[in-house]
Design an enzyme around this catalytic site. Structure first.
Site, short mmCIF file in Angstrom:
data_model
loop_
_atom_site.label_atom_id
_atom_site.label_comp_id
_atom_site.label_asym_id
_atom_site.label_seq_id
_atom_site.Cartn_x
_atom_site.Cartn_y
_atom_site.Cartn_z
N TYR A 263 2.76 -7.73 15.92
CA TYR A 263 3.16 -6.80 14.85
C TYR A 263 3.96 -5.63 15.41
CZ TYR A 263 2.79 -2.68 11.88
OH TYR A 263 3.09 -1.52 11.19
N ASP B 101 10.34 -6.66 -3.65
CA ASP B 101 9.11 -7.05 -2.96
C ASP B 101 8.90 -8.56 -3.10
OD1 ASP B 101 6.35 -5.28 -2.04
OD2 ASP B 101 6.14 -7.44 -2.39
N ALA B 102 8.50 -9.20 -1.99
CA ALA B 102 8.29 -10.65 -1.98
C ALA B 102 6.93 -11.04 -2.56
CB ALA B 102 8.42 -11.18 -0.56
N THR C 205 6.14 2.69 12.63
CA THR C 205 4.76 2.98 13.00
C THR C 205 4.68 3.64 14.38
OG1 THR C 205 2.69 1.88 13.61
CG2 THR C 205 4.66 0.58 13.81
N ASP C 206 3.59 4.38 14.60
CA ASP C 206 3.36 4.94 15.95
C ASP C 206 3.00 3.86 16.97
OD1 ASP C 206 0.81 4.34 14.99
OD2 ASP C 206 -0.05 6.33 15.40
N GLU C 207 2.67 2.66 16.48
CA GLU C 207 2.25 1.60 17.41
C GLU C 207 3.38 1.13 18.32
OE1 GLU C 207 0.02 -1.62 15.88
OE2 GLU C 207 -1.16 -0.35 14.56
N PRO D 157 -10.59 0.40 3.83
CA PRO D 157 -10.99 -0.31 2.59
C PRO D 157 -11.93 -1.47 2.84
CG PRO D 157 -8.59 -0.39 2.92
CD PRO D 157 -9.15 0.44 4.03
N ARG D 158 -11.81 -2.10 4.00
CA ARG D 158 -12.73 -3.23 4.26
C ARG D 158 -14.17 -2.73 4.30
NH1 ARG D 158 -13.84 -7.20 9.46
NH2 ARG D 158 -14.98 -8.73 8.25
N LYS E 79 7.97 -4.42 14.98
CA LYS E 79 8.36 -3.12 14.42
C LYS E 79 9.23 -2.36 15.44
CE LYS E 79 7.40 -1.40 11.06
NZ LYS E 79 8.03 -1.47 9.69
N PHE F 152 0.82 -1.22 0.00
CA PHE F 152 0.00 0.00 0.00
C PHE F 152 0.86 1.28 0.00
CE2 PHE F 152 -2.23 2.76 3.39
CZ PHE F 152 -2.78 3.62 2.46
P1 NAD Z 1 1.40 -3.67 3.20
O1 NAD Z 1 1.13 -4.91 3.97
O2 NAD Z 1 0.32 -3.07 2.36
O3 NAD Z 1 2.65 -3.91 2.24
C1 NAD Z 1 3.79 -4.61 2.65
C2 NAD Z 1 4.60 -4.97 1.41
O4 NAD Z 1 5.80 -5.62 1.85
C3 NAD Z 1 3.88 -5.92 0.46
O5 NAD Z 1 4.05 -5.52 -0.87
C4 NAD Z 1 4.57 -7.26 0.71
O6 NAD Z 1 4.58 -8.11 -0.42
C5 NAD Z 1 5.98 -6.79 1.07
N1 NAD Z 1 6.72 -7.78 1.86
C6 NAD Z 1 6.28 -8.48 2.93
N2 NAD Z 1 7.25 -9.31 3.37
C7 NAD Z 1 8.33 -9.10 2.56
C8 NAD Z 1 9.64 -9.64 2.51
N3 NAD Z 1 10.04 -10.59 3.37
N4 NAD Z 1 10.49 -9.17 1.57
C9 NAD Z 1 10.09 -8.24 0.68
N5 NAD Z 1 8.86 -7.71 0.66
C10 NAD Z 1 7.99 -8.13 1.60
O7 NAD Z 1 1.94 -2.62 4.26
P2 NAD Z 1 1.80 -1.03 4.30
O8 NAD Z 1 0.55 -0.67 4.99
O9 NAD Z 1 2.09 -0.49 2.96
O10 NAD Z 1 3.01 -0.67 5.28
C11 NAD Z 1 4.31 -0.40 4.77
C12 NAD Z 1 5.23 -0.01 5.91
O11 NAD Z 1 4.72 1.12 6.58
C13 NAD Z 1 5.37 -1.10 6.98
O12 NAD Z 1 6.71 -1.10 7.41
C14 NAD Z 1 4.44 -0.64 8.09
O13 NAD Z 1 4.89 -1.10 9.34
C15 NAD Z 1 4.59 0.86 7.97
N6 NAD Z 1 3.45 1.66 8.44
C16 NAD Z 1 2.19 1.42 7.97
C17 NAD Z 1 1.14 2.25 8.37
C18 NAD Z 1 -0.27 2.04 7.84
O14 NAD Z 1 -1.18 2.73 8.27
N7 NAD Z 1 -0.50 1.15 6.90
C19 NAD Z 1 1.39 3.29 9.26
C20 NAD Z 1 2.68 3.50 9.73
C21 NAD Z 1 3.70 2.69 9.30
O1 DAU Z 2 -0.93 3.20 13.53
C1 DAU Z 2 -0.25 2.72 12.41
C2 DAU Z 2 -0.73 1.33 12.07
O2 DAU Z 2 -2.02 1.47 11.49
C3 DAU Z 2 0.20 0.58 11.13
O3 DAU Z 2 1.42 0.35 11.79
C4 DAU Z 2 -0.40 -0.75 10.69
O4 DAU Z 2 0.43 -1.37 9.72
C5 DAU Z 2 -1.77 -0.48 10.09
O5 DAU Z 2 -2.39 -1.71 9.74
C6 DAU Z 2 -2.63 0.27 11.08
O6 DAU Z 2 -2.92 -0.55 12.23
P1 DAU Z 2 -4.38 -0.63 12.88
O7 DAU Z 2 -4.49 -1.91 13.61
O8 DAU Z 2 -4.70 0.63 13.59
O9 DAU Z 2 -5.26 -0.64 11.51
P2 DAU Z 2 -6.55 -1.46 11.05
O10 DAU Z 2 -6.93 -0.90 9.73
O11 DAU Z 2 -6.34 -2.93 11.15
O12 DAU Z 2 -7.64 -1.06 12.13
C7 DAU Z 2 -7.97 0.31 12.38
C8 DAU Z 2 -8.97 0.34 13.52
O13 DAU Z 2 -10.21 -0.22 13.04
C9 DAU Z 2 -8.58 -0.50 14.70
O14 DAU Z 2 -9.01 0.15 15.89
C10 DAU Z 2 -9.35 -1.80 14.52
C11 DAU Z 2 -10.62 -1.35 13.84
N1 DAU Z 2 -11.25 -2.31 12.91
C12 DAU Z 2 -10.45 -2.92 11.98
C13 DAU Z 2 -11.02 -3.78 11.04
C14 DAU Z 2 -10.15 -4.48 10.01
C15 DAU Z 2 -12.63 -2.51 12.94
O15 DAU Z 2 -13.35 -1.94 13.77
N2 DAU Z 2 -13.19 -3.35 12.01
C16 DAU Z 2 -12.45 -3.99 11.07
O16 DAU Z 2 -13.02 -4.73 10.23
#
Ligand code: NAD
Ligand code: DAU
Length: 331
Positions: A147, A33-34, A120-122, A189-190, A151, A11
């Site tokens: 997770y 990317d894997a 991540t902030d987590e 997105p879900r 991180k 993403f």
């Molecule tokens: P994502 O799950 O959408 O994408 C992860 C990507 O990494 C995928 O394309 C996957 O194929 C690839 N991948 C997984 N394992 C791999 C490996 N062993 N080698 C190479 N590629 C591999 O994740 P995202 O939401 O795009 O998050 C990207 C980064 O940002 C992560 O490090 C996540 O911790 C961080 N992050 C995400 C959020 C968020 O809200 N989504 C917020 C803060 C930080």
């Molecule tokens: O804060 C940064 C993090 O945000 C990133 O490090 C993670 O990679 C990213 O996945 C995201 O983590 P969250 O756990 O916060 O995101 P998620 O989209 O899974 O869930 C967001 C909130 O919505 C959380 O409180 C759980 C809730 N939730 C999630 C799903 C999938 C629902 O209520 N219903 C759902 O179906």
């Protein structure tokens, strides 16, 4: 600049590649990317002729060494990223997030290449709903899930490699991203694709948990600000003052899609569910002069809803399997 982008088919990584092509076309991009369940080459289709794509793992030391040896900078997005999955099977989180980051660190150390580590902030755990505080770079690490603990471990590895081996690295910890190309397992997105697919959205618990939403392009513009002006060894928190609870976000999605406000189900809550995240991005704003462009969450959400409406061919093939997995968990 020769840029190695790990996780560039995910993403945020794919959006980073698009953003970089648009705003910094002088950079040469290689994506590693894997292509796990979360990676999708289709997300890179519009730029496919302008980049090099390598299918492989960040935990493959020989491959990583070769790719890093011909790069000037590594932007390390690759990770297992979904909390719910980490509660079911933590093992790939340890391999990719810890061993993968270790592998990258050894290669950048050997070849003297700059690293930007995406985190991540987590890592900071969670805050109470009524706590006036936000996360700052001084907040102690206190991760809750498999997770977030992997991180946190990856961040600490980067810090140790900076201090002990003098590598040139920066770290950013960002809050929850939203925007196009996000996997349908994630909250926003879900719920959008549930409505589009004729299913009812699913809210964990009461929906009181707060996330600090930021548009993915604002995350990526901040990463570029750090690449350009960030100080080596420093950590920057990325956030855009976007706190909202899950119920509020769901109400906006339902309204944007013309659904009644009660057209959703409450489902089993997540184990160990973090209550609230909130980012203080003062350092990023003051030191690097960064400001977000998406200041109106509703506008950004409406654009995201429109993207999923227009791109069913991207998410449709993923949907059934994701929902079957959630249903088996009572979610
Ligand atoms: P994502 O799950 O959408 O994408 C992860 C990507 O990494 C995928 O394309 C996957 O194929 C690839 N991948 C997984 N394992 C791999 C490996 N062993 N080698 C190479 N590629 C591999 O994740 P995202 O939401 O795009 O998050 C990207 C980064 O940002 C992560 O490090 C996540 O911790 C961080 N992050 C995400 C959020 C968020 O809200 N989504 C917020 C803060 C930080
Ligand atoms: O804060 C940064 C993090 O945000 C990133 O490090 C993670 O990679 C990213 O996945 C995201 O983590 P969250 O756990 O916060 O995101 P998620 O989209 O899974 O869930 C967001 C909130 O919505 C959380 O409180 C759980 C809730 N939730 C999630 C799903 C999938 C629902 O209520 N219903 C759902 O179906």
């Amino acid at each position: 600049m020769r840029m190695l982008v790990t996780g560039g088919a995910g993403f945020i990584g794919a959006n980073f590649v698009h953003y970089t092509r648009q705003h910094h076309p002088e950079h040469q991009i290689t994506v590693l990317d894997a292509l796990t369940y979360a990676g999708n080459e289709a997300s890179l289709a519009p730029v496919r002729d302008d980049i090099e794509f390598v299918h492989g793992s960040v935990a493959d030391a020989a491959l990583v060494d070769e790719l890093v040896s011909r790069s000037d900078v590594v932007v390390h997005f690759a990770a297992e990223s979904h909390n719910d999955n980490s509660l079911n099977d933590p093992s790939p989180f340890v391999t990719t997030n810890l061993i993968g980051t270790f592998t990258i660190l050894e290669a950048v150390r050997k070849h003297g290449v700059r690293l930007h580590h995406i985190s991540t902030d987590e890592v900071y755990g969670d805050l109470e709903l009524d706590d006036p505080k936000k996360f700052t770079p001084q907040t102690p690490y206190n991760p809750s899930s498999p997770y977030s603990s992997t991180k946190a471990g990856s961040d600490l590895l980067v810090r140790a490699w900076v201090r002990s081996f003098g590598i040139h690295a920066t770290i950013s910890n960002c809050s929850n991203n939203y925007g196009p190309y996000q996997h349908v397992e994630k909250f926003i997105p879900r719920q959008i694709t549930n409505v589009l697919a004729g299913l009812r959205p699913k809210l964990y618990g009461k929906g009181e948990n707060v996330r600090d939403w930021i548009h993915v392009d604002d995350h990526n513009s901040a990463v570029h600000a750090i690449l350009e002006k960030g100080r080596s060894g420093e950590t920057y928190l990325i956030g855009a003052d976007g706190e909202k609870n899950n119920l509020e976000v769901l109400m906006q999605i339902l309204e944007l899609l013309g659904q009644p406000a009660d057209a959703f189900d409450h489902v089993t809550d997540r184990a160990g569910h973090d209550l609230r995240y909130a980012i203080d991005a003062t350092k990023l704003r003051d030191e690097l002069g960064w400001t977000p462009q998406y200041t109106d969450f509703r506008d950004g959400l409406a654009a995201t809803v429109a993207w999923y409406r227009d791109n069913e061919s991207w998410w449709g093939p993923l949907k059934q399997q994701v929902e079957a997995k959630y249903a088996a968990q009572g979610q």
